[in-house]
Design an enzyme around this catalytic site. Structure first.
Site, PDB file in Angstrom:
ATOM      1  CG  LEU A 123      22.025 120.445   4.046  1.00 18.08           C
ATOM      2  CD1 LEU A 123      23.091 120.833   4.698  1.00 18.08           C
ATOM      3  CD2 LEU A 123      21.779 118.690   4.246  1.00 18.08           C
ATOM      4  CD  GLU A 125      23.962 126.147  -0.903  1.00 19.50           C
ATOM      5  OE1 GLU A 125      24.783 126.293  -1.865  1.00 19.50           O
ATOM      6  OE2 GLU A 125      24.061 126.730  -0.001  1.00 19.50           O
ATOM      7  N   GLY A 129      22.853 119.125  -3.675  1.00 24.33           N
ATOM      8  CA  GLY A 129      21.610 118.331  -3.324  1.00 24.33           C
ATOM      9  C   GLY A 129      22.290 117.123  -2.669  1.00 24.33           C
ATOM     10  CD  GLU A 363      13.855 114.193   5.971  1.00 25.35           C
ATOM     11  OE1 GLU A 363      14.404 113.450   6.745  1.00 25.35           O
ATOM     12  OE2 GLU A 363      12.887 115.198   6.344  1.00 25.35           O
ATOM     13  CB  THR A 365      18.259 110.333  -3.807  1.00 29.82           C
ATOM     14  OG1 THR A 365      19.676 110.018  -3.786  1.00 29.82           O
ATOM     15  CG2 THR A 365      18.355 111.598  -4.102  1.00 29.82           C
TER      16      THR A 365
END
Ligand code: CAA
Length: 416
Positions: A123, A125, A129, A363, A365
């Site tokens: 997912l 990049e 993020g 997964e 922050t």
């Protein structure tokens, strides 16, 4: 924990056996070498752990997120890196479970459940993020194929995995249907790996950049068969996966606490074991209580996800930040209790602290998790408002924009 079922306990015992027989003795070796521990993966597969969360009809054990979390916790107690090496397969397979067609589920899930194929989740990049919706990788339809171009960052399990859940833009002009999810297999022409990261912690599992250069994937690999459902798919996936990262935090905290318990019982200063000093006792008591509180919240979130009761996304976010912040605090305190020895690589405790750090970041922050929880709270406010209306001071409702204030300050604006 009295309310855990026989099945939950069975998974705990099975995972603990692998953790103690295979994982703990090898944790240091793979932390140093930073290569994928295939022998550990084989042990996990042989114990049936790779299919815990996958329904029986697709070759799994058909058990739940709570069972998965218990296994992650036990593995992480011995090695935080192996905890994520294991649970990232759940993250990679949830996009199929939540959004794939029946045919796609039959095609991919049995391979994951048996441990024959590892799976990863693409997912994030470089420039997407926390703001996952802003990703740039593109998938352009060309007859029966989609052509993928772009790159992904921080793909955990990358290179080791055969299967990749990949998110790419299929409609740049759409706001809510911009992204689609694809299943891409290793070896597909145009799909490659760039940089392998050199990491602070979780060093046994590879984290890599993945690249797509005119990579053609058949439309049958578009998850769910319908374009535009990718962002929703990713968010639903993360709601299911976050309790797993939280369980990793619980396991890492528990493992560090146990080392601190034993060390503080053996280490003598001023003629007595340091665990007889109240300051150390207070630290141990706080560490144990925080770890237990985190565990209970993770299990509550996992139970809600399994039974589809309660606000699953909110609980998932709550347990993710609470348990992983706990892991960071407890492992830091464990290093403190070990004193000078704790800072040295000769002993396992500093690895717990290094492994804990990433759990606050990946997964989503812990800042994003708090934002998710806060958004839920704001949404819940309308219903609460009615209940509490009579008890809220009136004055706070008369801000700059209320009609009376506007009329006083800007009579023209109030009339308009
Ligand atoms: N379930 C279903 N749908 C959801 C949803 C959920 N939990 N959350 C949002 N949506 C839907 C919304 O309803 C909305 O739909 P419509 O457009 O139809 O109205 C749409 O998605 C957009 O929602 P938002 O406006 O709330 O989205 P946003 O752009 O504000 O982003 C966010 C929300 C929570 C910040 C999200 O971007 C996010 O979770 N960011 C963090 C990303 C992340 O966790 N990355 C981790 C990568 S994986 C990784 O780290 C793995 C590893 O290495 C091990």
């Amino acid at each position: 924990m009295p309310w855990l079922s026989e099945r939950n306990r069975m998974w705990r015992e099975r995972a603990r056996e692998v953790a103690e027989k295979v994982v703990r003795p090898l944790a240091r070796k793979y932390d140093v070498e930073q290569v994928y521990p295939w022998e550990i993966k084989e042990a996990l597969a042989a114990a049936g752990l790779m299919g815990v969360w996958i329904p029986k009809e697709y070759g799994g054990a058909g058990d739940g997120i709570l069972d998965l979390c218990i296994c992650i916790e036990e593995l992480s107690r011995a090695c935080g890196g192996v905890g994520v090496l294991y649970c990232v397969n759940a993250l990679g397979s949830f996009p199929i479970l939540v959004g794939a067609t029946e045919e796609q589920k039959k095609k991919y899930l049995p391979r994951v459940a048996s441990g024959k194929s590892l799976i990863a989740f693409c997912l994030s990049e470089k420039f997407a993020g926390s703001d996952a919706g802003s990703l740039r990788a593109q998938a352009v339809q060309d007859g029966d194929y989609y052509i993928l171009n772009g790159e992904k960052k921080w793909t955990t399990n990358g290179g080791a995995a055969d299967l990749y859940s990949v998110y790419a833009v299929t409609d740049a002009n759409s706001r809510s249907r911009r992204i689609s999810a694809f299943m891409v297999e290793k070896g597909t022409p145009g799909f490659g790996f760039a940089k392998t990261e050199d990491k602070m912690g979780i060093r046994c599992v590879p984290v890599v950049e993945t690249t797509f250069e005119n990579c053609r994937v058949h439309k049958s690999q578009l998850l769910g068969g319908e374009p535009g459902m990718g962002f929703k798919n990713a968010m639903e996936t993360l709601d299911l996966a976050r309790p797993g990262v939280a369980a990793q935090g619980v396991g890492v905290a528990q493992g560090a606490l146990e080392y601190a318990q034993v060390y503080s019982a053996r280490r003598e200063q001023f003629g007595q074991p340091i665990n007889s000093f109240q300051m150390i006792q207070q630290m141990l008591a706080d560490m144990a209580t925080q770890t237990e509180a985190a565990r209970q919240l993770v299990y509550a979130a996992a139970h809600a996800a399994d039974t589809k009761t309660g606000p699953t996304g909110k609980l998932a976010a709550m347990c993710k930040f609470f348990a992983t912040d706990t892991a960071m605090k407890v492992t830091t305190d464990a290093v403190q209790i070990f004193g000078g020895y704790g800072f040295m690589r000769d002993y396992p405790i500093e690895k717990y602290m290094r492994d804990a750090k990433i759990t606050q970041i990946y997964e989503g922050t812990n800042q994003v998790q708090r934002m998710v929880v806060a958004r839920h709270l704001v949404k819940e406010t309308a219903a609460l408002s009615k209940l509490l209306d009579a008890y809220i001071p009136r004055e706070v409702q008369q801000g700059f924009n209320d009609p009376e204030t506007l009329a006083q300050n800007k009579p023209e604006a109030a009339k308009a």
